[in-house]
Write a protein that holds these residues in place. Structure first.
Motif, short mmCIF file in Angstrom:
data_model
loop_
_atom_site.label_atom_id
_atom_site.label_comp_id
_atom_site.label_asym_id
_atom_site.label_seq_id
_atom_site.Cartn_x
_atom_site.Cartn_y
_atom_site.Cartn_z
N UNK A 48 22.68 23.27 33.35
CA UNK A 48 23.73 24.28 33.49
C UNK A 48 23.84 24.77 34.92
N UNK A 49 22.70 24.73 35.64
CA UNK A 49 22.69 25.29 36.99
C UNK A 49 23.62 24.53 37.92
N UNK A 50 23.66 23.17 37.78
CA UNK A 50 24.54 22.40 38.65
C UNK A 50 26.00 22.75 38.39
N UNK A 51 26.31 22.97 37.12
CA UNK A 51 27.68 23.36 36.76
C UNK A 51 28.04 24.69 37.40
N UNK A 52 27.10 25.67 37.32
CA UNK A 52 27.36 26.98 37.91
C UNK A 52 27.56 26.86 39.41
N UNK A 53 26.65 26.11 40.08
CA UNK A 53 26.72 26.07 41.53
C UNK A 53 27.93 25.30 42.01
N UNK A 54 28.32 24.28 41.28
CA UNK A 54 29.43 23.45 41.76
C UNK A 54 30.77 24.13 41.51
N UNK A 55 30.96 24.67 40.31
CA UNK A 55 32.28 25.19 39.95
C UNK A 55 32.31 26.70 39.84
#
Lengths: 117, 112, 303
Positions: free
Chosen positions: C101-108
């Motif tokens: 989930x963290x990559x999703x938060x940081x990217x978008x």
């Protein structure tokens, strides 16, 4: 600021954190224990900065080192007032029968203690 | 050349500040009366914080960050002596001060 | 062998229930009162007055047991936590299996929430429900304090001798210069939750501390001009209601794909990031009122 210096500062702060936590638990008088607890919050705020979370650092500094200590002290005073009013109401205190189960009783305010000097 | 001057000024202030903190720490440990300890900690801590923030300001240069450091300096100079004054006033009024430890008694009052 | 009971520690009046229990257990500190028990059969061996296990309790053996159990439980708990933490990836590394989930938060994160400060975007957009629960916890804390400290009338409270610092010259003159800046700083931290580190909780704590300082420097009359019990009630309940209503609207429109009139704005402006700014204000007000309310309730029993 070399990385080794940052690591050394981080490790020493964490060791201080453990020392403060243990000291706040084993102290007998409550007002000095409260002061050590406030210093625990302060060291925790520094650790949060070293872990790169400034939101938590601001909140820990404002809540722990500021407001929480004040509220604890007010609660200690209220406890002392209630204890004294119970003593005055019931006559001499001292149902010492069940005090075996309780830990050491501490007095809340240390203002008039000689042995604190 | 200007860098060297800045460096030496900030180093000078930093050394003074740390010496003041050393005096504060030694004083807090070695005195036996509460008012003596408060006196040592308030004065020496305030001087130490002031000198260290001045050293940081001189080292960083004219920046927005150094303006914030000056604000920190102002806050510490205002709040630390005031809180020590309040604690000392409470201690004087409520505590059992020994007669020998009050050589100069500015507030006057009855002998306790 | 007989075991002498230890001397009682100065009890002048004991409670009735304790007397009854002592009678029922058939041993008594008061040697004059006869215990209510049928005549025992004469034993061959002289029985002790009290059994061995009960004498352990009186000699304080249960205390040692308590200490040993406490140490063992602490060691078990601490070792479990340390083993768990050492199995987790090191601080700062990439761990693909944990951070989906963290990559999703940081990217978008910035493009969906509009907040430059990702932490505020997460706690007030992606996980807004949890923050609502936290505000409710604060509200419950103050309500519990209000309920518990108002049982008596407070008339028969012994007041400790204390030196009143309300009219102190140094304090009032110095705080006259300092308190406005404390409030400005608190409001700044509160309003800049989506642009820089800060947010509702930090700003509210600073505001609460400022109000506590005002009330202890200038007395309750000055701080009672703008924070009374009625103000407290109205502010906290309306802040929580506004949080519920506003966030429900955003949940509803987002889940059903409708278009909500609260846009995201351009990141970096003060009026951007949807509902994060009003929600920060609501949470900050609740926190400030909580801090001041608990302080006042413990100082005197009214607000």
């Amino acid at each position: 600021m070399t990385p080794e210096l940052t690591e050394a500062i981080k490790i020493s702060l964490l060791v201080l954190l453990i020392v403060a936590a243990v000291a706040a638990s084993v102290m007998k008088k409550l007002v000095p224990a409260l002061i050590v607890f406030t210093s625990f919050s302060l060291i925790m705020a520094l650790v949060w900065i070293l872990l790169e979370s400034p939101d938590l650092a601001i909140t820990e500094a404002a809540v722990g080192a500021g407001v929480s200590g004040v509220l604890f002290y007010m609660a200690l005073r209220r406890m002392e007032q209630m204890k004294r009013s119970f003593i005055e109401k019931d006559g001499a205190d001292g149902d010492g029968n069940d005090d075996d189960d309780k830990p050491d009783e501490t007095d809340g305010g240390g203002e008039n203690d000689e042995d604190q000097r | 050349m200007k860098d060297w001057i800045c460096f030496f000024i900030s180093a000078f202030f930093a050394v003074i500040g740390m010496t003041a903190f050393l005096f504060a720490a030694v004083g807090v440990f070695r005195f036996d009366h509460v008012l003596y300890r408060m006196h040592a900690s308030a004065l020496a801590d305030t001087v130490g914080v002031a000198c260290l923030t001045l050293a940081a300001v001189v080292y960083i240069g004219a920046n927005f960050v150094s303006l914030k450091e000056l604000a920190v300096l102002l806050l510490m100079t205002l709040s630390s002596p005031v809180s020590t004054h309040l604690l000392a006033e409470i201690e004087y009024t409520m505590g059992n001060c020994k007669k020998e430890s009050r050589r100069i008694d500015g507030l006057g009052g009855d002998e306790k | 062998m007989t075991i002498n009971p230890t001397k009682p520690t100065g009890a002048v009046k004991t409670m009735k229930i304790r007397d009854n229990i002592k009678k029922w257990l058939a041993y008594d500190y008061d040697l004059d009162a006869a215990p209510v028990m049928p005549d025992p059969v004469e034993p061959d061996v002289e029985a002790p007055d009290i059994s061995f296990w009960r004498s352990l309790r009186r000699r304080g053996a249960h205390r040692a047991l308590y200490y040993v159990a406490a140490v063992i439980c602490s060691i078990i708990l601490a070792s479990t936590l340390i083993l768990t933490v050492s199995g987790m990836p090191r601080y700062g590394e990439d761990a693909e299996f944990m951070d989906t989930v963290t990559y999703e938060y940081l990217a978008h994160g910035m493009e969906y929430t509009g907040a430059v400060n990702i932490v505020s975007g997460i706690i007030l957009e992606y996980r807004a429900f949890d923050t609502l629960g936290e505000s409710f916890v604060l509200f419950c804390a103050v309500t519990c304090v209000l309920v518990l400290l108002r049982i008596d009338d407070g008339k028969d409270d012994v007041s400790l001798p204390c030196h009143d610092l309300t009219g102190d010259v140094i304090l009032s003159r110095t705080m006259r210069a300092l308190i406005p800046f404390i409030f400005i700083f608190g409001i700044y931290v509160l309003l800049n939750g989506h642009l820089s580190p800060g947010g509702g909780f930090s700003g509210g704590a600073v505001l609460g501390a400022g109000i506590i300082l005002l009330s202890s420097a200038y007395g309750e009359k000055t701080s009672g001009k703008f924070v009374t019990e009625r103000t407290f009630r109205i502010v906290t309940t309306s802040a929580l209601l506004f949080y519920c209503v506003g966030k429900s609207y955003t949940f509803y429109t987002g889940a059903n794909g409708l278009h909500s009139f609260i846009g995201n704005g351009t990141p970096g402006n003060i009026l951007s990031a949807g509902l994060i700014l009003p929600l920060n204000v609501a949470v900050g007000l609740v926190v400030a009122c909580t801090m001041y309310g608990i302080y006042r309730m413990f100082k005197e029993r009214r607000f």
